[in-house]
Design a protein around this motif. Sequence first.
Motif, PDB file in Angstrom:
ATOM      1  N   LYS A 249     -20.213-100.814  53.422  1.00 11.16           N
ATOM      2  CA  LYS A 249     -21.459-101.598  53.462  1.00 11.16           C
ATOM      3  C   LYS A 249     -21.359-102.739  54.473  1.00 11.16           C
ATOM      4  O   LYS A 249     -22.332-103.088  55.126  1.00 11.16           O
ATOM      5  CB  LYS A 249     -21.780-102.189  52.086  1.00 11.16           C
ATOM      6  CG  LYS A 249     -22.206-101.172  51.063  1.00 11.16           C
ATOM      7  CD  LYS A 249     -23.621-100.744  51.291  1.00 11.16           C
ATOM      8  CE  LYS A 249     -24.071 -99.825  50.173  1.00 11.16           C
ATOM      9  NZ  LYS A 249     -24.841 -98.703  50.629  1.00 11.16           N
TER      10      LYS A 249
ATOM     11  N   GLN B 192     -23.611-109.737  47.023  1.00  9.79           N
ATOM     12  CA  GLN B 192     -24.524-108.800  47.685  1.00  9.79           C
ATOM     13  C   GLN B 192     -24.222-108.730  49.175  1.00  9.79           C
ATOM     14  O   GLN B 192     -23.790-109.722  49.764  1.00  9.79           O
ATOM     15  CB  GLN B 192     -25.986-109.254  47.557  1.00  9.79           C
ATOM     16  CG  GLN B 192     -26.643-108.950  46.260  1.00  9.79           C
ATOM     17  CD  GLN B 192     -28.133-109.322  46.303  1.00  9.79           C
ATOM     18  OE1 GLN B 192     -28.683-109.682  47.346  1.00  9.79           O
ATOM     19  NE2 GLN B 192     -28.767-109.237  45.163  1.00  9.79           N
TER      20      GLN B 192
ATOM     21  N   TRP C 239     -27.632-105.094  48.873  1.00  9.62           N
ATOM     22  CA  TRP C 239     -26.895-104.139  48.035  1.00  9.62           C
ATOM     23  C   TRP C 239     -25.990-104.885  47.062  1.00  9.62           C
ATOM     24  O   TRP C 239     -25.229-105.763  47.462  1.00  9.62           O
ATOM     25  CB  TRP C 239     -26.028-103.208  48.890  1.00  9.62           C
ATOM     26  CG  TRP C 239     -26.825-102.273  49.749  1.00  9.62           C
ATOM     27  CD1 TRP C 239     -27.190-102.461  51.049  1.00  9.62           C
ATOM     28  CD2 TRP C 239     -27.358-101.006  49.374  1.00  9.62           C
ATOM     29  NE1 TRP C 239     -27.904-101.395  51.501  1.00  9.62           N
ATOM     30  CE2 TRP C 239     -28.034-100.483  50.493  1.00  9.62           C
ATOM     31  CE3 TRP C 239     -27.331-100.269  48.189  1.00  9.62           C
ATOM     32  CZ2 TRP C 239     -28.682 -99.259  50.470  1.00  9.62           C
ATOM     33  CZ3 TRP C 239     -27.982 -99.039  48.173  1.00  9.62           C
ATOM     34  CH2 TRP C 239     -28.639 -98.545  49.297  1.00  9.62           C
ATOM     35  N   ASP C 240     -26.070-104.532  45.796  1.00 11.38           N
ATOM     36  CA  ASP C 240     -25.226-105.137  44.761  1.00 11.38           C
ATOM     37  C   ASP C 240     -23.765-104.768  45.007  1.00 11.38           C
ATOM     38  O   ASP C 240     -23.436-103.609  45.220  1.00 11.38           O
ATOM     39  CB  ASP C 240     -25.666-104.618  43.389  1.00 11.38           C
ATOM     40  CG  ASP C 240     -24.821-105.155  42.260  1.00 11.38           C
ATOM     41  OD1 ASP C 240     -24.379-106.315  42.345  1.00 11.38           O
ATOM     42  OD2 ASP C 240     -24.600-104.419  41.280  1.00 11.38           O
TER      43      ASP C 240
END
Length: 125
Positions: free
Chosen positions: A96, A79, A83-84
Motif C-alpha cells: 500500500k 491509514q 486504506w485501514d
Amino acid sequence: MSFIPGQPVTAVVQRIEIHKLRDGDNLILGFSIGGGIDQDSSQNPFSEDKTDKGIYVTRISKGGPAEVAGLKMGDKIMQVNGWDMTMVTHDQARKKLTRKNEDVVRLLVTRKSLENVVRQSMMQH
C-alpha cells in the motif's frame, strides 16, 4: 491509544502527507516499517501493548521525504491513502505504501506524544 477488547479503538491522530522522491523508476518514501498481523508483536519496541499487531515506523532516512513531512520513528500508521492499516500483514502494508502510480502518500498516524499532550490538556480543564 486506549484499547478495550470489544470496544472501538480511540486514538489521537495526525495527518501526514509524504511526496515520494523519484529516483529513476523508484519512488522513495524515506522510512521503513515493522509489524503486521503476521509478525511477532512481542518483538515490537514501540508498542506498550505487546499484543498490538499494528504497523509502526521503525526507521526514518535523514533528510528524506518522510522526515521532511514530519513522520517520526515509533509512529503507528492507522491509514494509508484511506486504506485501514490496523489489521494488515507486513507485506500488505508495504504494498500500500509503495504503489508505483501514487506520487503522494497520505497517512493517518498516532504517536505517544500526541496522546500525552491531549491527556494533559484534558486534565487542566
